[in-house]
Design an enzyme around this catalytic site. Sequence first.
Site, PDB file in Angstrom:
ATOM      1  N   PHE A 404      65.007  28.243  54.742  1.00 33.28           N
ATOM      2  CA  PHE A 404      66.457  28.733  54.565  1.00 33.28           C
ATOM      3  C   PHE A 404      66.715  29.529  55.808  1.00 33.28           C
ATOM      4  O   PHE A 404      65.803  29.989  56.590  1.00 33.28           O
ATOM      5  CB  PHE A 404      66.954  29.286  53.191  1.00 33.28           C
ATOM      6  CG  PHE A 404      65.936  30.372  52.640  1.00 33.28           C
ATOM      7  CD1 PHE A 404      65.117  30.955  53.319  1.00 33.28           C
ATOM      8  CD2 PHE A 404      65.871  30.514  51.181  1.00 33.28           C
ATOM      9  CE1 PHE A 404      64.403  32.125  52.794  1.00 33.28           C
ATOM     10  CE2 PHE A 404      65.544  31.656  50.547  1.00 33.28           C
ATOM     11  CZ  PHE A 404      64.450  32.521  51.415  1.00 33.28           C
ATOM     12  N   GLU A 405      67.942  30.098  55.857  1.00 31.98           N
ATOM     13  CA  GLU A 405      68.664  30.708  56.905  1.00 31.98           C
ATOM     14  C   GLU A 405      68.443  30.002  58.154  1.00 31.98           C
ATOM     15  O   GLU A 405      68.151  30.494  59.187  1.00 31.98           O
ATOM     16  CB  GLU A 405      67.891  32.126  57.242  1.00 31.98           C
ATOM     17  CG  GLU A 405      68.015  33.004  55.778  1.00 31.98           C
ATOM     18  CD  GLU A 405      69.009  34.041  55.782  1.00 31.98           C
ATOM     19  OE1 GLU A 405      70.038  34.222  56.591  1.00 31.98           O
ATOM     20  OE2 GLU A 405      69.177  34.494  54.514  1.00 31.98           O
ATOM     21  N   GLY A 406      68.860  28.608  58.072  1.00 36.49           N
ATOM     22  CA  GLY A 406      68.363  27.687  59.273  1.00 36.49           C
ATOM     23  C   GLY A 406      66.994  27.466  59.285  1.00 36.49           C
ATOM     24  O   GLY A 406      66.114  28.464  59.533  1.00 36.49           O
TER      25      GLY A 406
END
Length: 599
Positions: A404-406
Site C-alpha cells: 500500500f501507499e503505492g
Amino acid sequence: MPDLKPLPPHLIGGNFLLTETDPSLVFTPEDLTSDQRLMAQTAEKFMEKDVLPNLEALEHQEEGLLPKIFRKAGELGLLSMGVPTEYGGLGLDKTSTIGVEEQVTRLGGFGVTCGAHRGIGTMPLHYFGTEAQKQKYLPKLASGEWMGAYALSETGSGSDALSLRTKAELTPDGKHYVLNGTKMWISNAGWADLFTIFAKVDGKVTAFLVEKTFPGVSTGKEEHKLGIKTSSTRRVILEDAKVPVENLLGEVGKGAYIAFNILNIGRYGLGAGAIGGAKESIKVATRYALERSQFGRPIASFGLIQHKLAEMATRTFAGESVIYRTAAMIDAVQETGEMMDSTTPPFPRSLDEFALECSIIKVACSEILDDAADETLQIHGGYGYTEEFPAARAVRDSRINRIFEGTNEINRLFIPGLLMRRAQRGRFPLVEAITKVTKELLDMSPSDDTAEGDDLAPVQSLLANAKKLVLFVSGVAYQKHGEKLGDEQEIVASLSDMIIDIYLAESALLRTLKTRNVRGSASAMVDLTLAFTNDAVGRWEQQARRALAAISQGDELKTQLGIVRRLLRWTPLNGVAIERRIAKRLCEVGSLSALVASK
Ligand SMILES: Cc1cc2nc3c(=O)[nH]c(=O)nc-3n(C[C@H](O)[C@H](O)[C@H](O)COP(=O)(O)OP(=O)(O)OC[C@H]3O[C@@H](n4cnc5c(N)ncnc54)[C@H](O)[C@@H]3O)c2cc1C
C-alpha cells in the site's frame, strides 16, 4: 515552472544527488531533545499497558476493544501530534513524532490503524480543508473521538488510481453531491467516522469529506487478510450517497493534488513505522539468539546468525538515519510557510519538496522491515513458524508495507521519473549535472583515485563517485531512449535502486560523522556505516552494469563498464570481521538504540 523561493542546498528535494552535505546540517536521532523524546516514552508506556496485553483480543477484533484503546491513544495525545493547537492538536513537528510511529508499529495492525488515521485519514483535511471544515472535523479527529480513513482505491483501480470510476453529481438544487461507486481495501473502514473519498465530477477527480452516517454510505464485511489482523480493511459502498456541497474538499477536478501529495507524507510515515518494526525485530531476534542453544552453545555465537543480526542492524541503522534526516528537512520547509501557489488548491511546499525522499523511504524501509522480520523468524527456527513466538505475526504484518501507499514497483518508477519531470520544468538542474559528469568521465584518464585518510574518508569519496555513476548511467539511458525512458522499466528501477542506496549510505555516513564530531568517537556507528557501504558497492556495480548492458553494446559498452569500474574503485573491507563486531556488541546491549549509543 512554479515560482518557488530559493532554499539552502541541503533542503532542496533530490539535491543530495548533486551536492555534498555538511554533517552538521543533518538531523539525527542523537539530536532529539528530552522534550522530543517524551511523546515516544508516552507511546511506549501506552503500548505496554494498553495494547500489547490485549494483543490476542485485538487480533480477533473483539467487539468494541479497538475503538476503546484508540480513544485512549487520543486522550494521551498520540493521535493529534501533527494537528495544530487551534484545532485541539499538539502542533508538534515531524521529528518529535517519529518515536510514536516507531512504538505503535510494535503491533503492525495497530500501527496501520493509527498511521492511517493520523496520516492519510486526517492530513487531507488538515492541509486542504476550509476553515469551517477544519473547525468542524479536526478537533474530533485529533482527540480520537472520530476515526479517519482515506478512500482512493477501487476494484479496478489500484496503482492506476486516477482511473477510478466512482462518480459524483451535483443535485439540481446545488446543495449536494450524489456519490455512486465502491471503494476497495479501505483501512479503518470498519470503525471510521470520516472518509476522504475520491470521486469523479464530470470525469475530473475530486475529493470529498464523507461522514459514515450520510445517507447511502455503508461498508462491506472485513477482508480476510494475511496479516495486520488488528486493523480493519473493508469496502466502502456509496449508493446515491448524499454529501453536502460544503464537504467538497479543495476544488472540483483538483483531487489528484490532494490524493498524491497526501501519499507523499503517508509514505514517509509508513517508513518511520517500518523502522520501528525493524528495531523491534532486532531486539526479539537478539534475545532469542542468546537464549537458544544448539550444539552446546547459544546460537548467537554462530557466524551465520551473527551475520543475520549484523545485517539487520546495519540496514535498520541506515533506514533510521534517512527517516530523521528527512523529517527535519520536511519540518524546515514547513517552517518557511511557503505554499505551492501555482496550484489550486495551494498546499504547503513541504508536502511536495521531498516527494522523492518519501518514496525512497517507503521502498527502502518497507524492505528493511520485511527482511528483518523474515530473518527474525529464521533465527527462531521451527518455533518461528508457530504462533508461540511473535516472529510469525511480524512476518505477516510487515508484508503489506510493500503493497500500500503505492506499491514498491510504482515508487521505484516514480523516483527517477520525478527527477526528470522536475528537470523538464526547470526546477532541478539534472541535465546540466549529467552533461558535466559525462564530459568529466569520458575525458578522465584512468588513475588510482582511491581516497586515503581515516576509515570514513574512502566512504565519502566512494559516495561522491556513486552519485557521478548514477548521473552517468541516467545520461546514457536518456540519450538512448529519450522521453520513452519511462517505458524501460527495468532500467528505471536500476537507477532507482542506485539512488535509494546513495541516500541511505550518505545519511548513515553523515549521522556517523556528526556523532563522532560531537562525542569524539562513534565506533559502532562507523562499523555500521562501513558494513552498509561495503555491501552497497556491489549493488551499485550490479545495477549499473545491468542497466548499461541493456542500453549499449560492443566497444561503447566496454568503455562505459570501464567507467563503472573506475568510479567504484573500492578495496573490499573484511565484512565478516565488521559484522562479527556489530553482532557481538548487539548481543551485549540488546538493541539497535543501545548499540548506536555506545561509543
Ligand atoms: C490491507 C490493505 C490496506 C489498504 N488501505 C488502503 C486505504 O486505506 N486507502 C486506499 O485508497 N487504498 C488502500 N489499499 C489499496 C492499495 O493502495 C492498493 O492495493 C495498491 O495501490 C495496489 O493496487 P492493486 O491492489 O490494485 O494492485 P495493482 O495495481 O493491480 O498491481 C498489481 C501488481 O502490478 C504491479 N503494477 C501495477 N502497475 C504497474 C506498472 N505500471 N508497472 C509495473 N508494475 C505495475 C504492482 O506493483 C503490483 O505488483 C489497501 C490495500 C490493502 C491490501
